[in-house]
Design a protein around this motif. Structure first.
Motif, PDB file in Angstrom:
ATOM      1  N   ALA A  77       0.825  -1.213   0.000  1.00 41.96           N
ATOM      2  CA  ALA A  77       0.000   0.000   0.000  1.00 41.96           C
ATOM      3  C   ALA A  77       0.853   1.254   0.000  1.00 41.96           C
ATOM      4  O   ALA A  77       0.582   2.207  -0.743  1.00 41.96           O
ATOM      5  N   SER A  78       1.915   1.269   0.820  1.00 47.74           N
ATOM      6  CA  SER A  78       2.774   2.453   0.843  1.00 47.74           C
ATOM      7  C   SER A  78       3.547   2.592  -0.458  1.00 47.74           C
ATOM      8  O   SER A  78       3.756   3.706  -0.947  1.00 47.74           O
ATOM      9  N   SER A  79       3.952   1.481  -1.062  1.00 42.61           N
ATOM     10  CA  SER A  79       4.636   1.546  -2.371  1.00 42.61           C
ATOM     11  C   SER A  79       3.701   2.064  -3.449  1.00 42.61           C
ATOM     12  O   SER A  79       4.102   2.873  -4.290  1.00 42.61           O
ATOM     13  N   ALA A  80       2.456   1.627  -3.415  1.00 41.97           N
ATOM     14  CA  ALA A  80       1.481   2.097  -4.393  1.00 41.97           C
ATOM     15  C   ALA A  80       1.213   3.589  -4.204  1.00 41.97           C
ATOM     16  O   ALA A  80       1.113   4.349  -5.170  1.00 41.97           O
ATOM     17  N   ALA A  81       1.100   4.030  -2.943  1.00 41.84           N
ATOM     18  CA  ALA A  81       0.866   5.444  -2.685  1.00 41.84           C
ATOM     19  C   ALA A  81       2.075   6.281  -3.116  1.00 41.84           C
ATOM     20  O   ALA A  81       1.918   7.351  -3.711  1.00 41.84           O
ATOM     21  N   TRP A  82       3.260   5.803  -2.861  1.00 41.82           N
ATOM     22  CA  TRP A  82       4.466   6.519  -3.278  1.00 41.82           C
ATOM     23  C   TRP A  82       4.557   6.599  -4.787  1.00 41.82           C
ATOM     24  O   TRP A  82       4.867   7.659  -5.354  1.00 41.82           O
ATOM     25  N   ALA A  84       2.106   6.424  -6.952  1.00 40.75           N
ATOM     26  CA  ALA A  84       1.043   7.312  -7.434  1.00 40.75           C
ATOM     27  C   ALA A  84       1.430   8.770  -7.224  1.00 40.75           C
ATOM     28  O   ALA A  84       1.180   9.616  -8.097  1.00 40.75           O
ATOM     29  N   ALA A  85       2.089   9.096  -6.124  1.00 38.50           N
ATOM     30  CA  ALA A  85       2.501  10.473  -5.851  1.00 38.50           C
ATOM     31  C   ALA A  85       3.628  10.904  -6.781  1.00 38.50           C
ATOM     32  O   ALA A  85       3.714  12.066  -7.186  1.00 38.50           O
TER      33      ALA A  85
END
Length: 88
Positions: A77-82, A84-85
């Motif tokens: 989840a944090s990799s996906a959020a990073w 995406a940002a």
């Protein structure tokens, strides 16, 4: 503490011994003498209560996920959020 010499009990053995081996129910005095109440009905009620207890106190599916699984989900989840940002 149980007082008295004669007590009627119903012992329900658990099919899933992870939680308990058996449940012991002390039957109220005079229940078996009530018209329309059979010994089989008393035993079935004891089984129903024991089954309800186990169902109520067993863990939900998400509580059975090991800690490593939550760590992996958090990392994804944090990799996906990073990602995406970074690309938006």
């Amino acid at each position: 503490m149980i007082k008295g010499i004669n007590k009627r009990v119903v012992v329900v053995r658990s099919p899933d011994r992870r939680f308990f081996e058996e449940a012991i129910f002390i039957v109220k005095e005079g229940v078996t003498g009530v018209p329309g109440v059979t010994a089989q009905q008393v035993v079935e009620e004891a089984r129903r209560v024991a089954d309800g207890y186990v169902r109520k106190h067993t863990s939900k599916w998400y509580q059975r996920i090991p800690a490593a699984g939550y760590m992996a989900i958090g990392a994804l989840a944090s990799s996906a959020a990073w990602a995406a940002a970074m690309f938006l």
